[in-house]
Design a protein around this motif. Structure first.
Motif, PDB file in Angstrom:
ATOM      1  N   ALA A   1       0.831  -1.210   0.000  1.00  0.00           N
ATOM      2  CA  ALA A   1       0.000   0.000   0.000  1.00  0.00           C
ATOM      3  C   ALA A   1       0.860   1.252   0.000  1.00  0.00           C
ATOM      4  O   ALA A   1       1.974   1.258   0.529  1.00  0.00           O
ATOM      5  CB  ALA A   1      -0.916   0.011   1.222  1.00  0.00           C
ATOM      6  N   PHE A   2       0.320   2.309  -0.599  1.00  0.00           N
ATOM      7  CA  PHE A   2       0.967   3.613  -0.527  1.00  0.00           C
ATOM      8  C   PHE A   2      -0.101   4.684  -0.366  1.00  0.00           C
ATOM      9  O   PHE A   2      -1.240   4.530  -0.815  1.00  0.00           O
ATOM     10  CB  PHE A   2       1.839   3.884  -1.762  1.00  0.00           C
ATOM     11  N   GLY A   3       0.240   5.759   0.288  1.00  0.00           N
ATOM     12  CA  GLY A   3      -0.714   6.812   0.579  1.00  0.00           C
ATOM     13  C   GLY A   3      -0.883   7.789  -0.567  1.00  0.00           C
ATOM     14  O   GLY A   3       0.083   8.152  -1.237  1.00  0.00           O
ATOM     15  N   VAL A   4      -2.115   8.217  -0.768  1.00  0.00           N
ATOM     16  CA  VAL A   4      -2.441   9.227  -1.783  1.00  0.00           C
ATOM     17  C   VAL A   4      -3.312  10.292  -1.114  1.00  0.00           C
ATOM     18  O   VAL A   4      -4.521  10.112  -0.984  1.00  0.00           O
ATOM     19  CB  VAL A   4      -3.192   8.614  -2.983  1.00  0.00           C
ATOM     20  N   PRO A   5      -2.718  11.394  -0.654  1.00  0.00           N
ATOM     21  CA  PRO A   5      -3.535  12.470  -0.087  1.00  0.00           C
ATOM     22  C   PRO A   5      -4.561  12.935  -1.125  1.00  0.00           C
ATOM     23  O   PRO A   5      -4.192  13.295  -2.242  1.00  0.00           O
ATOM     24  CB  PRO A   5      -2.506  13.565   0.220  1.00  0.00           C
ATOM     25  N   LEU A   6      -5.832  12.907  -0.758  1.00  0.00           N
ATOM     26  CA  LEU A   6      -6.861  13.134  -1.762  1.00  0.00           C
ATOM     27  C   LEU A   6      -8.160  13.617  -1.145  1.00  0.00           C
ATOM     28  O   LEU A   6      -8.805  12.894  -0.386  1.00  0.00           O
ATOM     29  CB  LEU A   6      -7.111  11.827  -2.537  1.00  0.00           C
TER      30      LEU A   6
END
Length: 245
Positions: free
Chosen positions: A55-60
Motif C-alpha cells: 500500500a501507498f498513501g495518496v492524499p486526496l
C-alpha cells in the motif's frame, strides 16, 4: 511473471474503503490509499502494510481540483498507470430523527455539499485518472453506490428501503446515471465501469448500525474492480446480482 496491478481507492482510510483496499491487496494489487486526513491516511497505510498489503498513501480530497490533480500526479510519478479505480468516498450529510432528510425542509446548501462529494467528486477523480487508466491493459472503474439509489425500490411500497434521505439518496441515483453515461462513452474500449451496492454496513457512516460487516460490503466492489475482459459494464450490482435502476 505478470506485472503487478495498481489500484486506487478513495475514502480508503476506514470502513468499506479500507476493506476494499485490503481485499485488492490480498489479490496482489499495489493499492493507493486515498484519504483527505493525512494522519488517518498514514495510519491506514501502516496497518495495511503490517497485514502484508503493498500500500501507498495518496492524499486526496475529492472535492478539491488541486488535491485531485496532485493525486493523479503522484500516481503517475509512482506507478505510471492505473488498473483499477474505486470511487468509494462519500458522505450522507446531517440527518434528522430516524436518520431522515425531509425534502420539505431540506437545506439546499446541504444538497450542494453532498452532490459535491458523491457525484462531482467522482467525476473529478475519474477524469483526472483516465489518462492513467487508459495505459492499463484492462482498466476497471467502480462507483460505490447504494440500494437507496434504486428508483424502482424506492417507489415500491412493498420494499423496505429505509428512511427518507432526500439529500443522500438522490445523489446516489445521480451517480448511477453518471455511471451509465461513462459506460456509453467507453463503448468499444477496454474500460469497464459499474456501480456497486455494498448493502447496509456497520461503519461510522451508519452509526455502526447494519447487519453487514465492512468486509462483506467490500465484496462486490472488489469483484467489479477485478472483472475479466468479457465482464459487464454500465450496470448496478449487489452481492445477489443486478440491482434494478
Amino acid at each position: 511473471m505478470s506485472e503487478t496491478k495498481i489500484a486506487l481507492v478513495t475514502g480508503a482510510n476506514k470502513g468499506i474503503g479500507y476493506e476494499i483496499a485490503s481485499g485488492l491487496g490480498a489479490l496482489g494489487y499495489r493499492v493507493g490509499v486515498g484519504a483527505r486526513d493525512e494522519g488517518r491516511l498514514e495510519a491506514a497505510v501502516d496497518k495495511l502494510r503490517a497485514a502484508g498489503v503493498d500500500a501507498f498513501g495518496v492524499p486526496l480530497d475529492v472535492t478539491g481540483d488541486r488535491s485531485v490533480t496532485g493525486a493523479a500526479e503522484l500516481v503517475e510519478w509512482r506507478e505510471g498507470r492505473l488498473d483499477a479505480l474505486v470511487n468509494n468516498a462519500g458522505i450522507s450529510g446531517p440527518t434528522g430523527p430516524g436518520w431522515t432528510q425531509d425534502p420539505t425542509t431540506l437545506d439546499l446548501d446541504l444538497v450542494r455539499t453532498v452532490v459535491e462529494t458523491n457525484v462531482l467528486g467522482v467525476i473529478r477523480v475519474t477524469n483526472a485518472m483516465l489518462p492513467l487508466l487508459r495505459r492499463s491493459a484492462a482498466p476497471r472503474i467502480v462507483n460505490v453506490s447504494s440500494a437507496v439509489a434504486s428508483l424502482t425500490r424506492q417507489a415500491d411500497p412493498d420494499i423496505e428501503i429505509g428512511p427518507v434521505m432526500a439529500a443522500y439518496s438522490p445523489t446516489k441515483t445521480f451517480l448511477n446515471a453518471v455511471t451509465v453515461h461513462y459506460a456509453r462513452q467507453f463503448a468499444g474500449t477496454n474500460i469497464l465501469i459499474n456501480a456497486a451496492c455494498p448493502g447496509l454496513v456497520a461503519t461510522d457512516f451508519t452509526g455502526f448500525l447494519g447487519p453487514r460487516t465492512p468486509q462483506q460490503g467490500a465484496a462486490t466492489p472488489i469483484r467489479l474492480a477485478t472483472l475479466p475482459d468479457d465482464g459487464p459494464t454500465g450496470a448496478f450490482f449487489e452481492d445477489a446480482g443486478v440491482v434494478p435502476w
